[in-house]
Design a protein around this motif. Structure first.
Motif, mmCIF file in Angstrom:
data_model
loop_
_atom_site.group_PDB
_atom_site.id
_atom_site.type_symbol
_atom_site.label_atom_id
_atom_site.label_comp_id
_atom_site.label_asym_id
_atom_site.label_seq_id
_atom_site.Cartn_x
_atom_site.Cartn_y
_atom_site.Cartn_z
ATOM 1 N N ASN A 153 0.842 -1.189 0.000
ATOM 2 C CA ASN A 153 0.000 0.000 0.000
ATOM 3 C C ASN A 153 0.880 1.244 0.000
ATOM 4 N N SER A 154 0.563 2.166 -0.877
ATOM 5 C CA SER A 154 1.407 3.351 -1.068
ATOM 6 C C SER A 154 1.513 4.236 0.160
ATOM 7 N N ARG A 155 0.592 4.063 1.124
ATOM 8 C CA ARG A 155 0.651 4.903 2.327
ATOM 9 C C ARG A 155 1.671 4.387 3.345
ATOM 10 N N LEU A 156 2.156 3.153 3.136
ATOM 11 C CA LEU A 156 3.155 2.617 4.051
ATOM 12 C C LEU A 156 4.548 3.111 3.667
ATOM 13 N N PRO A 157 5.475 3.176 4.629
ATOM 14 C CA PRO A 157 6.788 3.779 4.382
ATOM 15 C C PRO A 157 7.669 3.097 3.340
ATOM 16 N N PRO A 158 7.755 1.762 3.265
ATOM 17 C CA PRO A 158 8.747 1.146 2.370
ATOM 18 C C PRO A 158 8.585 1.555 0.905
ATOM 19 N N LYS A 159 9.704 1.983 0.327
ATOM 20 C CA LYS A 159 9.707 2.379 -1.079
ATOM 21 C C LYS A 159 10.629 1.495 -1.916
ATOM 22 N N SER A 160 11.217 0.496 -1.290
ATOM 23 C CA SER A 160 12.080 -0.439 -1.997
ATOM 24 C C SER A 160 11.989 -1.795 -1.301
ATOM 25 N N LEU A 161 12.508 -2.823 -1.943
ATOM 26 C CA LEU A 161 12.459 -4.147 -1.349
ATOM 27 C C LEU A 161 13.288 -4.238 -0.071
ATOM 28 N N PRO A 162 14.509 -3.699 -0.036
ATOM 29 C CA PRO A 162 15.262 -3.723 1.230
ATOM 30 C C PRO A 162 14.529 -3.010 2.362
ATOM 31 N N GLU A 163 13.857 -1.907 2.033
ATOM 32 C CA GLU A 163 13.103 -1.176 3.060
ATOM 33 C C GLU A 163 11.927 -2.009 3.558
ATOM 34 N N PHE A 216 -7.041 -4.109 0.819
ATOM 35 C CA PHE A 216 -5.716 -3.576 0.484
ATOM 36 C C PHE A 216 -5.761 -2.049 0.465
ATOM 37 N N ILE A 217 -6.758 -1.486 -0.190
ATOM 38 C CA ILE A 217 -6.880 -0.031 -0.288
ATOM 39 C C ILE A 217 -7.030 0.600 1.091
ATOM 40 N N ILE A 232 -2.950 -4.599 -11.183
ATOM 41 C CA ILE A 232 -2.578 -3.558 -12.135
ATOM 42 C C ILE A 232 -3.438 -2.306 -11.953
ATOM 43 N N GLY A 233 -4.720 -2.507 -11.631
ATOM 44 C CA GLY A 233 -5.588 -1.358 -11.389
ATOM 45 C C GLY A 233 -5.151 -0.566 -10.170
ATOM 46 N N LEU A 234 -4.723 -1.255 -9.126
ATOM 47 C CA LEU A 234 -4.242 -0.593 -7.903
ATOM 48 C C LEU A 234 -2.945 0.164 -8.162
ATOM 49 N N ILE A 235 -2.099 -0.390 -9.010
ATOM 50 C CA ILE A 235 -0.843 0.285 -9.350
ATOM 51 C C ILE A 235 -1.129 1.540 -10.162
ATOM 52 N N LYS A 236 -2.013 1.429 -11.142
ATOM 53 C CA LYS A 236 -2.332 2.572 -11.996
ATOM 54 C C LYS A 236 -3.024 3.687 -11.220
ATOM 55 N N SER A 237 -3.829 3.304 -10.209
ATOM 56 C CA SER A 237 -4.531 4.317 -9.412
ATOM 57 C C SER A 237 -3.627 4.960 -8.370
ATOM 58 N N ASP A 239 -2.711 3.402 -5.602
ATOM 59 C CA ASP A 239 -2.949 2.786 -4.290
ATOM 60 C C ASP A 239 -1.868 1.774 -3.927
ATOM 61 N N ALA A 240 -1.271 1.151 -4.934
ATOM 62 C CA ALA A 240 -0.243 0.138 -4.692
ATOM 63 C C ALA A 240 1.098 0.591 -5.258
ATOM 64 N N ARG A 241 2.157 0.281 -4.525
ATOM 65 C CA ARG A 241 3.511 0.569 -4.975
ATOM 66 C C ARG A 241 4.223 -0.756 -5.272
#
Length: 345
Positions: A153-163, A216-217, A232-237, A239-241
Motif C-alpha cells: 500500500n502506497s501509504r506505508l513507508p517502504p519504497k524499496s524491497l530492502p526497506e 488492500f486499499i 494492475i488497477g491498484l498500481i495505476k490508481s 494505491d499500490a507501490r
C-alpha cells in the motif's frame, strides 16, 4: 482489473465467423446424441473439432489465469472454426476443476487449462489429490507465465524491497498479505519470501481477489505477492507501490520495477504458469493439432501484446517439455513447502 475484467468476457469464446453466437446453456447441455452425431472420431485430426470444445478453468472468472486463457482461446477459436466454452470451476486450490477434467472422456472435447498449483505444488499441499497430475493428463503445451509482483500500500513507508524487509523485521507478524487461498501462487511466493528473508508476515486468505482489493486499499491487508492482473488497477490508481518482480527478468509491463535479484534478494523467483492439457488417453493427432493451434495463437503479435498488457510473459513449451517441467516443478515446490513447514491439508 483493467479492460479485461469479467464483465468484458462472455462465457463463450466464439470463432471469428460473423453472427455465430451460440447459447451457453445449449452448448453445455450437449447430450450423448450430440456426441454420437459428431462421430466420436477424436484421433482423426482432419475432422477435429467438429463441434464446440469445453475448456475447464479451475479458477474464478475474471481471475488472472482466466483472463489470460480467454485471450488465447479467442485466437484459437478463430483458427479451428469452433467455439471454446469456458467452464469456471474454482475451489480447493484449483483441485475441483482439475479433477473434473482428469475424469472426463478423452475425446478432445473436454480440455483443461491449469496452473502450477494444481499441477505441481498441490501434490505437497494436500494429503490426497483426486487426480494424478502426471498420469491422468495428456499435456498439450505451456503458453504463458505470470511472475509474482511484490506490492505494498502506497501509504506505508517502504519504497524499496530492502526497506520492506527491514520494515517487516521491525514489525513481526504485523504486515498482513492477501491471497486467493492456501497453496496459491501468492501464498507460496509470500512463504518463500519469509523463508529467504527471515521475516514473519500474516497470511489472510480470500475466496477471490475481488474481496482482497478493498482491504488492500484500506490498509487492512496492505501487502501482496500478486499476479499483475490482480493489482494492475491498484498500481495505476496509485494505491499500490510495486517493489520487485519475482522473476529473472523485468516484466515488460513494468519496465521500471526491478527484479528481486536486482533489488538485492537473490534466488527469489516465483511465478504461476499456464498450460493446456487433455484427459489421458486423448489421441496424439488431436493433441498435436491443439498444440499447433496454441502455438499459432501464442505467437500472434496481438495476443502477445494482450498477454504483456496483463502482466503475462508469453512462453511456449511442447507436450514432452511440459511433462518434464511439471515433474521438476513438483520437486522444487515439495522442497520449499517442506522447509517452510506447511502441513498438508
Amino acid at each position: 482489473m483493467p479492460r479485461f475484467g469479467r464483465s468484458n468476457f462472455t462465457d463463450i469464446t466464439a470463432p471469428a465467423a460473423e453472427g455465430f453466437r451460440p447459447d451457453r446453456r445449449s452448448l453445455l447441455s450437449l447430450g450423448a446424441g450430440a456426441f454420437l452425431a459428431a462421430g466420436l472420431r477424436p484421433t482423426q485430426a482432419q475432422d477435429y473439432p467438429a463441434r464446440p470444445i469445453q475448456m475447464l478453468v479451475p479458477f474464478a472468472g475474471g481471475s488472472a489465469s482466466d483472463v489470460i486463457t480467454r485471450i488465447l482461446l479467442n485466437r484459437m477459436s478463430a483458427s479451428v472454426g469452433q467455439a471454446f466454452v469456458v467452464d469456471n470451476r474454482p475451489g480447493a486450490g484449483g483441485n475441483i476443476g482439475t479433477a473434473a477434467a482428469a475424469h472426463a472422456a478423452p475425446d478432445g472435447y473436454t480440455l483443461l487449462m491449469s496452473t502450477s498449483g494444481p499441477l505441481a505444488a498441490n501434490k505437497s499441499l494436500y494429503k490426497e489429490l483426486p487426480y494424478d497430475p502426471l498420469k491422468d493428463f495428456a499435456p498439450i503445451g505451456l503458453f504463458a507465465t505470470l511472475p509474482n509482483v511484490i506490492v505494498i500500500n502506497s501509504r506505508l513507508p517502504p519504497k524499496s524491497l530492502p526497506e520492506l524487509i527491514d520494515y517487516a523485521k521491525a514489525h513481526p507478524r504485523e504486515l498482513n498479505y492477501g491471497t486467493v487461498g492456501v497453496g496459491s501462487s501468492q501464498h507460496l511466493a509470500a512463504a518463500y519470501f519469509e523463508q529467504l528473508t527471515g521475516t514473519e508476515l500474516t497470511h489472510v486468505p480470500y475466496r477471490n481477489i475481488a474481496a482482497y482489493t478493498p482491504d488492500f486499499i484500506a490498509s487492512q491487508v496492505p501487502l501482496g505477492f500478486q499476479l499483475l492482473p490482480n493489482v494492475i488497477g491498484l498500481i495505476k490508481s496509485g494505491d499500490a507501490r510495486p517493489l520487485a518482480v519475482a522473476s529473472d527478468k523485468r516484466l515488460t509491463a513494468l519496465p521500471d520495477v526491478p527484479t528481486a535479484a536486482e533489488a538485492g534478494l537473490k534466488e527469489y523467483e516465483s511465478a504461476a504458469w499456464l498450460a493446456l492439457l487433455a484427459p489421458a488417453g486423448t489421441g496424439k493427432a488431436v493433441i498435436d493439432k491443439l498444440y499447433a493451434t496454441m502455438v499459432e495463437a501464442a505467437n500472434d503479435p496481438k495476443v502477445r501484446a494482450l498477454f504483456v498488457e496483463q502482466g503475462a510473459e508469453p512462453l511456449v513449451m511442447d507436450s514432452q517439455a511440459l511433462k518434464g517441467f511439471m515433474t521438476a516443478e513438483t520437486t522444487k515446490w515439495a522442497g520449499i513447502i517442506k522447509r517452510i513447514g506447511i502441513e498438508p491439508m
